[in-house]
Write an enzyme that holds these catalytic residues in place. Structure first.
Site, short mmCIF file in Angstrom:
data_model
loop_
_atom_site.label_atom_id
_atom_site.label_comp_id
_atom_site.label_asym_id
_atom_site.label_seq_id
_atom_site.Cartn_x
_atom_site.Cartn_y
_atom_site.Cartn_z
N GLY A 66 0.93 -1.27 0.10
CA GLY A 66 0.06 0.13 -0.03
C GLY A 66 0.68 1.45 -0.27
N HIS A 67 0.01 2.87 -0.14
CA HIS A 67 0.91 3.91 -0.38
C HIS A 67 0.34 5.13 0.46
CE1 HIS A 67 4.43 3.16 -2.55
NE2 HIS A 67 4.16 2.53 -2.84
N ASP A 105 1.62 9.04 5.64
CA ASP A 105 2.42 9.08 5.58
C ASP A 105 3.27 9.95 6.75
OD1 ASP A 105 3.01 7.37 3.43
OD2 ASP A 105 3.73 8.35 2.07
N ASN A 134 -3.69 4.67 -0.46
CA ASN A 134 -5.18 3.79 0.28
C ASN A 134 -4.98 3.85 1.62
OD1 ASN A 134 -2.12 1.90 -1.82
ND2 ASN A 134 -4.48 2.31 -2.32
#
Length: 372
Positions: free
Chosen positions: A124-125, A155, A128
């Site tokens: 995932g990033h 993030d 997501n």
């Protein structure tokens, strides 16, 4: 030196939010050693989030390197890692091993989905993680698709900031109890936490679960960005009645329709009218009229413009090191002022290991084994 002076942290090199969390702690004065993968490239001076710590390159496939890493961890107050669940255990430096050797260690783990749950092992990033938290759904124009807010919310906001916060909390608790613990930082959890106010407003019935239809998501005419005559943009946040009154005064608007400030049904039409007014002047002209006033106004600056703004310049919000303009450490302290501990640095194996108490013979063994 910053308020975390005297705190030692071992960081296992990763990407994005992991290094950023380490940068935040380094900016506050923590001494951080980064364990790089042997054979990896050195960071560029423009990789600002790598600033402020020294590094050692270890081949973690070698038992000598694993032992060296454990010896470093023995001397640390905290550890940072951002790998998928199970990676650190397979390397031989999982929390069970490390806490047995160093009972006061705060073991900070950060992943997108967390250490447990159905998606724990999934790729995932940021996009997501914030999708799963409800945050992405809420961001975007009326009738349009969700818009990724860079990778700030997952993030860096929901991940790195919560890791840094969790590590400091863990260290404070360990100083009282003498016991370390594992911190499970999931970006999904952090992004959800950042949405606390909006979940509360939804429960109160004052937030619609539709993009671009609320006071703080661009739905209201008094809280949005507007294009100026020269194709630039300004940001207006005139929520409170006195600020809204000042907005109408500064823009010269005397249309009685604007009296319906909080009428959601009137917002689209009022937005069109306000947009037409803002379009009559350049951004600099609106700066001269509204900047610093009770309107709650600011020009929308580019990354090139922001460091040059008089307010940012006066506060030294941005600094330049080695020719690279970058954000200064934040927040500020009256006594233990944070400062950069240096630019991004390559691994300096022998010198760093020596500084952390390794003997010449130990360093020689590591070098002979090809572990460093």
């Amino acid at each position: 030196m910053g308020p975390l002076q005297g705190i030692r942290i071992v960081e296992f090199a990763g990407i994005g939010p992991g290094p950023f969390a380490a940068m935040l702690l380094s900016d506050m004065g923590a001494e951080i050693i980064r364990i790089d993968r042997k054979g990896g490239r050195s960071p560029l001076k423009t990789e600002i989030y790598m600033r402020g710590r020294r590094a050692v390159a270890l081949d973690m496939k070698k038992p000598e390197a694993v032992q060296a890493a454990l010896n470093l961890i023995d001397k640390a107050d905290a550890l940072l890692e951002g790998f998928r669940p199970g990676v650190m255990e397979r390397l031989g430096v999982g929390p069970e091993v490390c806490l047995k050797r160093n009972p006061k260690l705060v073991y900070g783990r950060m992943t997108g989905w967390g250490q447990t749950g159905p998606l724990a092992d999934a790729a995932g990033h940021d996009i997501n993680y914030i999708a799963l938290s409800g945050a992405l759904h809420a961001i975007g124009p009326t009738g349009g698709k969700p818009v990724p807010p860079l990778n700030l919310v997952g993030d860096f906001g929901g991940g790195a900031l919560y890791l840094a916060f969790g590590v400091v909390c863990g260290i404070l608790e360990a100083q009282r109890s003498g016991k370390g613990q594992v911190i499970d930082v999931a970006m999904t959890d952090g992004a959800a936490s950042l949405m606390t106010m909006f979940y509360g407003m939804t429960a109160m019935g004052i937030w619609k679960d539709e993009r671009g239809s609320n006071m703080l998501d661009g739905g209201a005419h008094f809280y949005d960005t507007y294009e100026t005559k020269d194709g630039k943009f300004v940001a207006i946040g005139s929520i409170e009645p006195q600020f809204y009154k000042e907005l109408l005064l500064k823009t010269g608007i005397d249309d009685l329709a604007f009296a319906a400030q909080m009428d959601r049904n009137a917002w689209p039409a009022l937005k069109e009218k306000l947009a037409a007014v803002i379009k009559t002047k350049t951004r600099d002209e609106w700066d001269a009229i509204m900047q610093g006033s009770e309107v709650c106004y600011a020009p929308v600056l580019s990354l090139a413009e922001a460091p040059k703004h008089p307010h940012n310049a006066a506060r030294q919000t941005f600094i330049e090191r080695d020719g690279v303009v970058q954000p200064a450490p934040a927040p500020r302290f009256s006594r233990t002022q944070p400062e950069l501990q240096g630019p991004p640095r390559p691994a300096d194996n022998g010198a760093l290991l020596d500084a952390w108490g390794f003997s010449e013979s130990e360093i020689a063994v590591l070098a002979t084994a090809g572990a460093i």
